[in-house]
Write a protein that holds these residues in place. Structure first.
Motif, short mmCIF file in Angstrom:
data_model
loop_
_atom_site.label_atom_id
_atom_site.label_comp_id
_atom_site.label_asym_id
_atom_site.label_seq_id
_atom_site.Cartn_x
_atom_site.Cartn_y
_atom_site.Cartn_z
N ALA A 130 7.81 -7.64 -4.56
CA ALA A 130 7.16 -7.82 -3.45
C ALA A 130 5.65 -8.32 -3.70
O ALA A 130 4.87 -8.95 -2.83
CB ALA A 130 7.08 -6.40 -2.94
N ILE A 131 4.84 -7.99 -4.66
CA ILE A 131 3.42 -8.17 -5.04
C ILE A 131 3.46 -9.66 -5.38
O ILE A 131 2.30 -10.45 -4.86
CB ILE A 131 3.05 -7.31 -6.10
CG1 ILE A 131 2.73 -6.02 -5.73
CG2 ILE A 131 1.84 -7.92 -6.79
CD1 ILE A 131 2.29 -4.95 -7.00
N GLN A 132 4.50 -10.22 -5.82
CA GLN A 132 4.43 -11.74 -6.36
C GLN A 132 4.75 -12.50 -5.03
O GLN A 132 3.91 -13.47 -4.91
CB GLN A 132 5.37 -11.81 -7.45
CG GLN A 132 5.49 -13.48 -8.07
CD GLN A 132 6.26 -13.60 -9.12
OE1 GLN A 132 7.32 -12.72 -9.24
NE2 GLN A 132 6.17 -14.88 -9.73
N ALA A 133 5.50 -12.03 -4.22
CA ALA A 133 5.81 -12.90 -2.87
C ALA A 133 4.70 -12.60 -1.95
O ALA A 133 4.28 -13.65 -1.52
CB ALA A 133 7.03 -12.25 -2.46
N GLU A 134 4.04 -11.67 -2.09
CA GLU A 134 2.67 -11.65 -1.07
C GLU A 134 1.63 -12.62 -1.70
O GLU A 134 0.83 -13.46 -0.98
CB GLU A 134 2.30 -9.96 -1.19
CG GLU A 134 1.05 -9.92 -0.15
CD GLU A 134 -0.28 -10.16 -0.67
OE1 GLU A 134 -1.14 -10.65 0.19
OE2 GLU A 134 -0.54 -10.06 -1.92
N GLN A 135 1.58 -12.81 -3.09
CA GLN A 135 0.60 -13.45 -3.83
C GLN A 135 0.83 -14.99 -3.51
O GLN A 135 -0.09 -15.77 -3.57
CB GLN A 135 0.51 -13.01 -5.12
CG GLN A 135 -0.47 -11.76 -5.56
CD GLN A 135 -0.22 -11.18 -6.75
OE1 GLN A 135 0.46 -11.86 -7.74
NE2 GLN A 135 -1.18 -10.32 -7.45
N THR A 136 1.92 -15.31 -3.53
CA THR A 136 2.40 -16.60 -3.34
C THR A 136 2.65 -17.22 -1.96
O THR A 136 3.31 -18.06 -1.56
CB THR A 136 3.64 -16.85 -4.27
OG1 THR A 136 4.96 -16.09 -3.49
CG2 THR A 136 3.41 -16.88 -5.58
N GLY A 137 2.51 -16.19 -0.84
CA GLY A 137 2.59 -16.58 0.63
C GLY A 137 3.95 -16.32 0.95
O GLY A 137 4.23 -16.57 2.11
N GLY A 138 4.90 -15.74 0.35
CA GLY A 138 6.42 -15.55 0.74
C GLY A 138 6.46 -14.13 1.74
O GLY A 138 7.66 -14.04 2.06
N LEU A 139 5.54 -13.45 1.52
CA LEU A 139 5.71 -12.19 2.15
C LEU A 139 4.12 -11.85 2.69
O LEU A 139 3.12 -11.56 1.90
CB LEU A 139 6.01 -11.07 1.14
CG LEU A 139 6.80 -9.76 1.62
CD1 LEU A 139 7.98 -9.85 2.18
CD2 LEU A 139 6.71 -9.07 0.36
N PRO A 140 3.92 -11.39 3.94
CA PRO A 140 2.67 -10.95 4.48
C PRO A 140 2.44 -9.71 3.90
O PRO A 140 3.26 -8.89 3.54
CB PRO A 140 3.04 -10.85 6.07
CG PRO A 140 4.39 -11.33 6.28
CD PRO A 140 4.99 -11.47 5.05
N ALA A 141 1.04 -9.33 3.85
CA ALA A 141 0.55 -8.26 3.18
C ALA A 141 0.92 -6.94 3.84
O ALA A 141 1.18 -5.86 3.43
CB ALA A 141 -1.02 -8.34 2.75
N THR A 142 1.10 -7.08 5.31
CA THR A 142 1.47 -6.08 6.22
C THR A 142 2.89 -5.59 5.93
O THR A 142 3.22 -4.48 6.20
CB THR A 142 1.31 -6.43 7.57
OG1 THR A 142 2.13 -7.73 7.70
CG2 THR A 142 -0.16 -6.80 8.01
#
Lengths: 62, 134
Positions: free
Chosen positions: B56-68
């Motif tokens: 989840a953290i990696q996906a958020e960092q690479t734009g694949g998952l919104p921080a929300t």
């Protein structure tokens, strides 16, 4: 998703790290890990992930 | 519609492989006490939960998952690992409820995304198969 990629991902994820550590421990010491070592490992693993998660949450306030 | 069926097919495939993998994850014979066996099982779940958190953290960092969306996942993974670490016995019900509470907060489009689908299923199966019945 490419089935070969999927299988590779699954194999990497589902192969339990604990089993690898037990094998390494057995190779090093000739014995399986004791209860105390497994309990200590749980504490170390959980704390590592908790620290990483809390650091991310602190860097991403609501 | 076809895409949803394909996604469901992949999840079932992952679940089957996970069940087979976890079936072979019994604690070694050297772990003799109930506390040791409980810790071994809890550690299996901690590792799966940690993988979900990392994904989840990696996906958020690479734009694949919104921080929300990443935030409730990380909040839950931290809470789950605290329960697993700090409650030597009786963590099953609390962990299962916390995991069940997270599911409706994460839209299926993210749960089924390439970044999360496998690790999400891994936590699901680990909690279901190792956590016992509440």
């Amino acid at each position: 998703m490419n089935p070969a990629l999927l299988v590779a991902i699954i194999q990497n994820i589902v192969v339990p790290e604990v089993a690898g550590i037990i094998r390494a421990h057995r190779q090093q010491t000739g014995q399986d890990p004791t209860d105390a070592e497994i309990i200590a490992k749980l504490q170390i693993d959980a704390t590592k992930f908790i620290d990483a998660g809390e650091a991310w949450l602190a860097a991403h306030p609501e | 519609m076809r895409r949803l069926k394909r996604s469901e097919e992949i999840r079932r495939y992952i679940a089957l492989l996970l069940v087979l993998a976890l079936a072979g994850c019994n604690a070694p014979a050297s772990i003799k006490t109930p506390a040791g066996r409980t810790a071994y099982t809890a550690d299996q779940i901690v590792l799966r939960v940690g993988e979900l958190q990392g994904a989840a953290i990696q996906a958020e960092q690479t734009g694949g998952l919104p921080a929300t969306i990443a935030r409730p996942i990380v909040e839950t993974t931290v809470a789950l690992n605290k329960i697993l670490r700090d409650t030597p016995s009786g963590w099953q019900v609390t962990v299962q409820h916390a995991w069940a509470d997270l599911k409706p907060k994460i839209p299926a489009q993210y749960r089924d995304s390439p970044a999360l689908a496998a690790v999400w299923a891994a936590v699901d199966i680990a909690i279901l198969s190792l956590g016992g019945t509440p």
